[in-house]
Design a protein around this motif. Structure first.
Motif, PDB file in Angstrom:
ATOM      1  N   SER A  20       0.841  -1.191   0.000  1.00  0.00           N
ATOM      2  CA  SER A  20       0.000   0.000   0.000  1.00  0.00           C
ATOM      3  C   SER A  20       0.880   1.246   0.000  1.00  0.00           C
ATOM      4  O   SER A  20       2.050   1.206   0.398  1.00  0.00           O
ATOM      5  CB  SER A  20      -0.931  -0.005   1.217  1.00  0.00           C
ATOM      6  N   PRO A  65      -7.070  -0.643   2.505  1.00  0.00           N
ATOM      7  CA  PRO A  65      -5.707  -0.653   1.964  1.00  0.00           C
ATOM      8  C   PRO A  65      -4.908  -1.911   2.310  1.00  0.00           C
ATOM      9  O   PRO A  65      -4.169  -2.430   1.463  1.00  0.00           O
ATOM     10  CB  PRO A  65      -5.070   0.590   2.577  1.00  0.00           C
ATOM     11  N   GLU A  68      -6.346  -4.668   0.169  1.00  0.00           N
ATOM     12  CA  GLU A  68      -5.965  -4.469  -1.234  1.00  0.00           C
ATOM     13  C   GLU A  68      -4.529  -4.894  -1.488  1.00  0.00           C
ATOM     14  O   GLU A  68      -4.201  -5.438  -2.544  1.00  0.00           O
ATOM     15  CB  GLU A  68      -6.162  -3.001  -1.623  1.00  0.00           C
ATOM     16  N   GLU A  69      -3.663  -4.635  -0.524  1.00  0.00           N
ATOM     17  CA  GLU A  69      -2.269  -5.052  -0.677  1.00  0.00           C
ATOM     18  C   GLU A  69      -2.169  -6.569  -0.843  1.00  0.00           C
ATOM     19  O   GLU A  69      -1.466  -7.069  -1.724  1.00  0.00           O
ATOM     20  CB  GLU A  69      -1.437  -4.604   0.528  1.00  0.00           C
TER      21      GLU A  69
END
Length: 396
Positions: A20, A65, A68-69
């Protein structure tokens, strides 16, 4: 360096380096975003976020985040366009079904699947009027004839749990494309390190990240990756129904991916050596491992996998009763429902993970009364082998 000349890194490098966006603190390791929601500079920015006109985060059930990483790293490893992370492997499987199946549709699945997946297919999907048929993974020539006009998806595990059956994914993908059917593959046992289904033509790939991806038996997690237009449907279903991955679990799993290639190489090396040694053991009826020449689908495994994985199965002479005695005599190996751990694990599928199947159903998919599944850990190979051999001798 211009974007045009930007180097393309190997998947294992991307799994380590994708993270991120750094905060003002310039942290080296990605931070953990333990928050349920996110704020906005003004009302217009907030309106645009809810209208999907920008990429701003809204709510961790939708995206986060840290999560998502993890997704981005998994997509890099699998060669996928997009992904969605879920609370567990089973929520990934369920989400990958329900995003596409409706009343009147037909699911075609291999019969050699995880016990909970079998329960979803046979107990819950019929409640919504979704039909299913099973095919024998060892007889891929029967698949095409089982496809109906209302078939929407083919689902398969390869290698399967727990029997380690293997199917030719490239050939199966050609059948699916011919009939315009989604091919959904559970890649949990192989991981993207050892097998890349998308490169073989598969549409969706599911994982229980709880297993090898975590690798230390710490957190639950699942992920669905694949073509963006399909993953968008999974996202839409899961965003509203709520099987979101915890940011803490995602942070742990992202760190785990940084060592996945190293760990899987060791797991597979030890598993092959263990399987080879056990083939000579007089207490066993047979030993099964994808990279043993004696495996029925050895040629297919060698073609589509870079190594055989970390699971070894064998049939102990004496069946169910001796199988129980064998587990009780183990001193080093753990008895637990998990697999893919740094610590070696022994289990008896007929009485645990696949106990809800009838005896006939178990036998049909190769789960015999004396079948033992070994998840080979990272301990010294000699110690793992010694514990199994002494337990076999003591269980006579």
């Amino acid at each position: 360096m211009s974007k045009k000349n930007k180097p393309t890194y190997h998947p294992e490098t991307q799994a380590i380096r994708i993270q991120s966006e750094r905060t003002s603190h310039k942290e080296h390791s990605g931070p953990m975003y333990l928050t349920s929601s996110f704020t906005y500079d003004n009302a217009e920015h907030m309106r645009a976020a809810f209208a999907d006109e920008n990429d701003a985060y809204i709510y961790t059930r939708f995206s986060n985040p840290s999560v998502e990483e993890f997704i981005d790293r998994m997509c890099a490893l699998e060669g996928a366009e997009a992904g969605f992370a879920t609370a567990s492997g089973m929520s990934a499987v369920f989400g990958s079904f329900m995003a596409f199946l409706k009343t009147g549709d037909h699911l075609l699945s291999s019969s050699s699947i995880f016990g909970s997946t079998h329960t979803v297919i046979t107990k819950f999907l019929p409640k919504w009027g979704i039909e299913h048929s099973y095919f024998d993974i060892t007889q891929p020539e029967t698949v095409e004839a089982l496809i109906k006009p209302n078939t929407k998806m083919i689902f398969v595990e390869t290698p399967s749990n727990p029997g380690l059956d293997v199917i030719d994914l490239e050939a199966l993908a050609k059948i699916a494309k011919k009939h315009k059917v989604i091919l959904n593959v559970d890649n949990c046992f192989a991981t993207p390190v050892l097998q890349k289904p998308i490169a073989l033509g598969v549409d969706l790939v599911t994982h229980s990240a709880t297993k090898w991806i975590d690798g230390q038996g710490r957190v639950l997690g699942g992920v669905v990756v694949g073509r963006k237009e399909l993953v968008d449907e999974v996202y839409a279903f899961c965003r509203s129904t709520g099987p979101a991955m915890s940011p803490f679990n995602a942070w742990v799993l992202s760190r785990s991916l940084e060592t996945l290639h190293v760990r899987m190489a060791r797991h597979a090396e030890s598993a092959l050596a263990l399987a080879t040694a056990l083939e000579k053991n007089p207490h066993l009826e047979w030993v099964k491992y994808p990279f043993l020449p004696s495996h029925p689908q050895y040629a297919i495994a060698k073609k589509q996998m870079s190594a055989g994985g970390g699971i070894v199965c064998f049939e102990i002479k004496g069946g169910l009763e001796r199988g129980g005695r064998f587990l009780d005599k183990l001193e080093l190996l753990s008895l637990t429902a998990n697999l893919g751990d740094s610590r070696s694990i022994a289990s008896h599928p007929a009485s645990t993970t696949h106990a809800k199947l009838s005896e006939a159903e178990r036998l049909k998919v190769g789960i015999t009364p004396g079948l033992i599944r070994i998840s080979v850990g990272l301990e010294h190979l000699g110690d793992i082998l010694q514990d199994i051999e002494q337990a076999l001798e003591a269980s006579k």
